[in-house]
Design an enzyme around this catalytic site. Structure first.
Site, PDB file in Angstrom:
ATOM      1  N   HIS A  56      -3.549   5.415   7.021  1.00 15.87           N
ATOM      2  CA  HIS A  56      -3.438   5.308   8.239  1.00 15.87           C
ATOM      3  C   HIS A  56      -3.268   6.630   8.944  1.00 15.87           C
ATOM      4  O   HIS A  56      -3.585   6.723  10.381  1.00 15.87           O
ATOM      5  CB  HIS A  56      -2.399   4.258   8.686  1.00 15.87           C
ATOM      6  CG  HIS A  56      -1.072   4.539   8.766  1.00 15.87           C
ATOM      7  ND1 HIS A  56      -0.395   4.295   7.438  1.00 15.87           N
ATOM      8  CD2 HIS A  56      -0.171   5.313   9.610  1.00 15.87           C
ATOM      9  CE1 HIS A  56       0.811   5.082   7.958  1.00 15.87           C
ATOM     10  NE2 HIS A  56       1.150   5.410   8.982  1.00 15.87           N
ATOM     11  N   ASP A  57      -2.682   7.556   8.644  1.00 17.23           N
ATOM     12  CA  ASP A  57      -2.192   8.762   9.316  1.00 17.23           C
ATOM     13  C   ASP A  57      -3.232   9.985   8.987  1.00 17.23           C
ATOM     14  O   ASP A  57      -3.194  11.016   9.459  1.00 17.23           O
ATOM     15  CB  ASP A  57      -0.817   9.280   8.934  1.00 17.23           C
ATOM     16  CG  ASP A  57       0.016   8.692   9.695  1.00 17.23           C
ATOM     17  OD1 ASP A  57      -0.237   8.663  11.148  1.00 17.23           O
ATOM     18  OD2 ASP A  57       1.204   8.238   9.131  1.00 17.23           O
ATOM     19  N   GLU A 107      -5.576  11.067  11.847  1.00 15.67           N
ATOM     20  CA  GLU A 107      -4.837  11.530  13.173  1.00 15.67           C
ATOM     21  C   GLU A 107      -4.147  12.894  12.931  1.00 15.67           C
ATOM     22  O   GLU A 107      -4.035  13.681  13.627  1.00 15.67           O
ATOM     23  CB  GLU A 107      -3.631  10.432  13.493  1.00 15.67           C
ATOM     24  CG  GLU A 107      -3.035  10.566  14.525  1.00 15.67           C
ATOM     25  CD  GLU A 107      -1.986   9.476  15.201  1.00 15.67           C
ATOM     26  OE1 GLU A 107      -1.043   9.632  14.995  1.00 15.67           O
ATOM     27  OE2 GLU A 107      -2.629   8.350  15.332  1.00 15.67           O
ATOM     28  N   ASP A 108      -3.913  13.173  11.410  1.00 12.55           N
ATOM     29  CA  ASP A 108      -3.076  14.431  11.169  1.00 12.55           C
ATOM     30  C   ASP A 108      -4.199  15.432  11.064  1.00 12.55           C
ATOM     31  O   ASP A 108      -3.841  16.606  10.339  1.00 12.55           O
ATOM     32  CB  ASP A 108      -2.136  14.277   9.658  1.00 12.55           C
ATOM     33  CG  ASP A 108      -1.005  13.076  10.316  1.00 12.55           C
ATOM     34  OD1 ASP A 108      -0.616  13.117  11.334  1.00 12.55           O
ATOM     35  OD2 ASP A 108      -0.258  13.021   9.316  1.00 12.55           O
ATOM     36  N   HIS A 166       6.293   7.098   3.302  1.00 10.07           N
ATOM     37  CA  HIS A 166       6.124   6.236   4.502  1.00 10.07           C
ATOM     38  C   HIS A 166       4.976   5.798   4.341  1.00 10.07           C
ATOM     39  O   HIS A 166       4.682   4.403   4.934  1.00 10.07           O
ATOM     40  CB  HIS A 166       5.993   7.207   5.843  1.00 10.07           C
ATOM     41  CG  HIS A 166       5.541   6.878   7.141  1.00 10.07           C
ATOM     42  ND1 HIS A 166       5.917   5.625   7.671  1.00 10.07           N
ATOM     43  CD2 HIS A 166       4.052   7.213   7.517  1.00 10.07           C
ATOM     44  CE1 HIS A 166       4.929   5.296   8.837  1.00 10.07           C
ATOM     45  NE2 HIS A 166       3.708   6.068   8.694  1.00 10.07           N
TER      46      HIS A 166
END
Length: 178
Positions: A59-60, A63-64, A35
């Site tokens: 990008h994640d 947030e993760d 992804h």
């Protein structure tokens, strides 16, 4: 290797290490890094800067809960860290219902830098393309439908940043709706 390529390769490696052992929620247990790769590739195709491509790989990560914006700033510079921050949901928003979360994202992204909009649009394309193939195992039909509809708000806030990505989003949306 140019400095531009170095930051992208370093971001790719760090993202792969942070997400090691994580998978997309599909039957094939596709490594999650696929992804990130797809998102970064789309940003590059849309003419994103090296900082944008590096941030797409990462990008994640915030947030993760795998790292912090400050860690990314120290490793990759303030521009990359700020782009990741701009596309990351606040911790208090992560648990919200999809429709509400997407509305919050759209509002935040409307004022975000163009690069952040390209990253978020690329991410939505990647997720919708996966949804068109298979609904995540843990998602109800309603959650998948809410995600698809909510992604439209996000895409509308981001579309002007890249006509190419807006066109690809429209195609991914049509495929995910079937």
């Amino acid at each position: 290797m140019s400095m531009d390529k170095q930051v992208i390769v370093a971001a790719l490696r760090y993202a792969a290490a942070l997400h090691d052992g994580t998978y997309r929620p599909d039957r094939a247990r596709t490594p999650f890094v696929s992804h990130l790769s797809e998102t970064a590739e789309l940003v590059a195709q849309a003419g994103g800067s090296p900082a944008e491509v590096a941030a797409a790989w990462l990008h994640d990560a915030v947030e993760d809960g795998l790292t912090t914006v400050e860690d990314l700033a120290q490793r990759f510079g303030r521009e990359v860290a700020d782009l990741v921050a701009a596309v990351s949901d606040a911790p208090e928003d992560v648990g919200r219902a999809i429709a509400e979360r997407k509305a919050i994202q759209a509002e935040r992204l409307a004022a975000a830098p163009e690069g952040a909009k390209r990253i978020k649009l690329a991410e939505q394309i990647s997720i919708l393309k996966a949804l068109a193939v298979e609904r995540p195992l843990s998602w109800s039909v309603e959650r998948a439908e809410d995600y698809v509809e909510g992604s439209r708000l996000v895409a509308a806030a981001c579309a002007a940043a890249s006509p190419l990505l807006a066109e690809r989003y429209a195609a991914a949306l049509a495929a995910a709706r079937h």
